[in-house]
Design an enzyme around this catalytic site. Structure first.
Site, PDB file in Angstrom:
ATOM      1  CG  HIS A  92      -0.384  -0.150   2.556  1.00 37.23           C
ATOM      2  ND1 HIS A  92      -0.218   1.222   3.333  1.00 37.23           N
ATOM      3  CD2 HIS A  92      -0.294  -1.066   3.411  1.00 37.23           C
ATOM      4  CE1 HIS A  92       0.213   0.658   4.442  1.00 37.23           C
ATOM      5  NE2 HIS A  92       0.201  -0.587   4.515  1.00 37.23           N
ATOM      6  CG  ASP A  94      -2.872   3.973   2.492  1.00 33.50           C
ATOM      7  OD1 ASP A  94      -2.597   3.061   1.959  1.00 33.50           O
ATOM      8  OD2 ASP A  94      -3.337   4.115   3.671  1.00 33.50           O
ATOM      9  CG  ASP A 125       2.793   0.104   7.969  1.00 31.12           C
ATOM     10  OD1 ASP A 125       2.333  -0.074   6.761  1.00 31.12           O
ATOM     11  OD2 ASP A 125       2.043   0.275   8.735  1.00 31.12           O
ATOM     12  CD  GLU A 156      -3.316  -1.687   5.481  1.00 33.13           C
ATOM     13  OE1 GLU A 156      -3.603  -2.666   6.236  1.00 33.13           O
ATOM     14  OE2 GLU A 156      -2.833  -0.823   5.903  1.00 33.13           O
TER      15      GLU A 156
HETATM   16  N1  BES Z   1       1.250  -3.042   7.954  1.00 40.47           N
HETATM   17  C1  BES Z   1       0.221  -3.142   9.166  1.00 40.47           C
HETATM   18  C2  BES Z   1      -0.318  -4.309   9.610  1.00 40.47           C
HETATM   19  C3  BES Z   1       0.821  -4.943  10.624  1.00 40.47           C
HETATM   20  C4  BES Z   1       0.830  -4.523  11.763  1.00 40.47           C
HETATM   21  C5  BES Z   1       1.530  -6.010  10.237  1.00 40.47           C
HETATM   22  C6  BES Z   1       1.911  -5.011  12.643  1.00 40.47           C
HETATM   23  C7  BES Z   1       2.564  -6.442  11.076  1.00 40.47           C
HETATM   24  C8  BES Z   1       2.504  -6.039  12.335  1.00 40.47           C
HETATM   25  C9  BES Z   1      -1.259  -2.533   8.289  1.00 40.47           C
HETATM   26  O1  BES Z   1      -0.698  -1.286   7.319  1.00 40.47           O
HETATM   27  C10 BES Z   1      -1.697  -1.686   9.269  1.00 40.47           C
HETATM   28  O2  BES Z   1      -1.609  -0.887  10.412  1.00 40.47           O
HETATM   29  N2  BES Z   1      -3.359  -1.890   9.214  1.00 40.47           N
HETATM   30  C11 BES Z   1      -4.364  -1.377   9.794  1.00 40.47           C
HETATM   31  C12 BES Z   1      -5.607  -1.840   9.368  1.00 40.47           C
HETATM   32  C13 BES Z   1      -6.731  -0.910   9.771  1.00 40.47           C
HETATM   33  C14 BES Z   1      -6.708   0.304   9.259  1.00 40.47           C
HETATM   34  C15 BES Z   1      -8.034  -1.683   9.128  1.00 40.47           C
HETATM   35  C16 BES Z   1      -4.036  -1.802  11.452  1.00 40.47           C
HETATM   36  O3  BES Z   1      -4.038  -2.681  11.753  1.00 40.47           O
HETATM   37  O4  BES Z   1      -4.367  -0.817  12.147  1.00 40.47           O
HETATM   38 MN    MN Z   2       0.995  -1.633   6.196  1.00 42.74          MN
END
Ligand code: BES
Ligand code: MN
Length: 452
Positions: A92, A94, A125, A156
């Site tokens: 992603h 963003d 990230d 995302e």
């Molecule tokens: N990259 C993260 C997910 C992640 C977090 C992977 C920790 C490995 C370790 C992702 O970009 C994220 O933060 N996703 C959001 C999704 C939400 C907005 C629906 C989250 O988990 O808060």
């Molecule tokens: Mn991410």
């Protein structure tokens, strides 16, 4: 057949050769503050999508910027050589908002290297996830051994609201044998990981009202309830004394094979001395397979502006992380029912859904995974990947699983225990990033050698 020594050596050299330009392009991306949250300037997301499109065109992909009512995603494609599989590469573009900029040691949108790490919002990230895809493609020059579809989402971090529509709309262009989602973490510096589950998420806003308007707290306090105290009492019902979630109807998992040490979690999270852990069970289960509830914010008079008046209305944002296997629709209903039933003193309450994403469980068996594991092991100098759960969420995983049930889903990533994604001073470990790039190139070669 696995990657032979000569090919591996060639790819190592090619990735090394590409890294300086990959690093420079990553820095250019970090300078674009593309944030999908409301109240941010969304023209940066258009700029960021254009920058991604230019990168993919430079890799020889047939590229378009696509939307389905949400923020722009980028789709790049290159057909498979005869008989070779097609691999979809997801990331992603963003990023999270920077938060309190005074807590950053350098400008969040001006990348800076310190002690082998590149600091900046999105430096890990997930702009580094995207650049790992670009690095792997560049390493092959024009001799890609697999068909490639690159899909780079633009919202995302704000819940992927239009992702399911985008995948449906472009279904045929996105068809692939393997989907590599580079948005997760590795286990430690020097130890790669494959993600086997992620928690889901349900965010909601609850508003509690006790009065038409503020009134004198001395005249009425004692008999007339204020909304902020009512809200505080309500929030206190979400956990038991041990800190486990009390909301009935949320799925609860267990049985993580790996565990995290208390010292590690304490240090990584920066827990203040004397603060105890919440919940019961192994730390891995608490973080990966059990639900959690956190209070993210409260709207009420600020301390500075608080007069001696009863607060008539207060709002809160609550975030639930869901165990793998749970259903966001059911989970929201459970949370809403809990809040409505326990709101004290007859206060009026409205609970509104504010974003949801499904959890996922990933099957890591089969011939594609053999290629993936050996690529990771080779890139990390013989250290095999460990299988980890993740407490965070990537709604895209379950969306891809639903739209492409036949595809092998692989969740990799660039994050390490010190990345601090979403917080101040987010950073990328540059040494690990080089391994991620090499692993992905080796993975494409290895996948080209798998016979279906
Ligand atoms: N990259 C993260 C997910 C992640 C977090 C992977 C920790 C490995 C370790 C992702 O970009 C994220 O933060 N996703 C959001 C999704 C939400 C907005 C629906 C989250 O988990 O808060
Ligand atoms: Mn991410």
């Amino acid at each position: 057949m696995t990657t032979d020594d000569a090919t591996e050596t060639g790819l190592r050299t090619a990735v090394e050769r590409e890294l300086p330009r990959v690093r420079a392009d990553l820095e250019q991306l970090v300078r674009i503050p593309g944030i999908a949250f409301p109240e941010f300037d969304h023209t940066h997301l258009d700029r960021s999508a254009e920058a991604v499109a230019t990168l993919l065109r430079g890799c020889g992909l047939d590229t378009e910027v696509v939307r389905a009512g949400g923020h722009p995603a980028v789709l790049g494609r290159r057909p498979a050589p005869a008989g070779a599989p097609t691999v979809l590469l997801y990331a992603h573009h963003d990023v999270q908002p920077p938060g309190d900029e005074s807590l950053w040691d350098s400008d969040p949108f001006e990348p800076e290297e310190r002690d082998g790490r590149l600091y900046g919002r999105g430096a890990a990230d997930d702009k580094a996830g995207l650049m790992a895809h670009v690095a792997a493609l560049r390493a092959f020059n024009d001799a890609l051994p697999v068909g490639v579809v690159v899909f780079v989402e633009g919202e995302e971090e704000y819940g992927s609201a239009s992702l399911a529509d985008l995948l449906r709309l472009h279904h045929d262009k996105l068809l692939a044998d393997v989907v590599v989602i580079a948005d997760s973490a590795n286990w430690d510096i020097g130890v790669p990981a494959l993600t086997t589950s992620l928690r889901g998420i349900v965010n909601c806003v609850a508003e509690v009202r006790t009065l038409d308007a503020a009134v004198h707290s001395g005249m009425y306090g004692g008999a007339v309830p204020d909304a902020l105290t009512a809200l505080a009492r309500l929030l206190a019902t979400l956990h038991d004394d041990a800190g486990d979630v009390t909301v009935e109807g949320l799925a609860v998992g267990s049985g993580s094979t790996l565990d995290l040490s208390a010292e590690r979690v304490r240090a990584e999270a920066g827990m203040v001395d004397g603060v105890r852990f919440t919940g019961t069970g192994s730390l891995a289960d608490r973080l990966w397979t059990k639900p959690s509830l956190s209070v993210l914010g409260i709207d009420a008079p600020s301390v500075l502006q608080a007069g001696n008046a009863l607060v008539p209305v207060a709002r809160t944002k609550i975030s639930a992380r869901l165990a793998p296997g749970d259903d966001p629709v059911k989970a929201f209903a459970a949370l809403r029912d809990h809040l409505e039933a326990r709101c004290p003193w007859g206060a009026a309450i409205t609970v509104t859904l504010d974003g949801a994403g499904a959890p996922c469980v990933i099957d890591t068996t089969g011939p594609h995974y053999e290629a993936v594991r050996s690529a990771l092991r080779a890139a990390w100098g013989g250290v095999p990947p460990v299988e980890i759960g993740v407490g965070g969420s990537i709604p895209a995983v379950s969306t891809f699983q639903a739209e492409f049930p036949a595809a092998t889903i692989v969740v990799t990533g660039v994050e390490d225990p010190d990345t601090r994604a979403h917080g101040p001073n987010e950073s990328l470990h540059l040494g690990e990033f080089a391994r991620v790039c090499l692993a992905e190139a080796l993975m494409l070669d290895g996948l080209a050698r798998t016979t279906r």
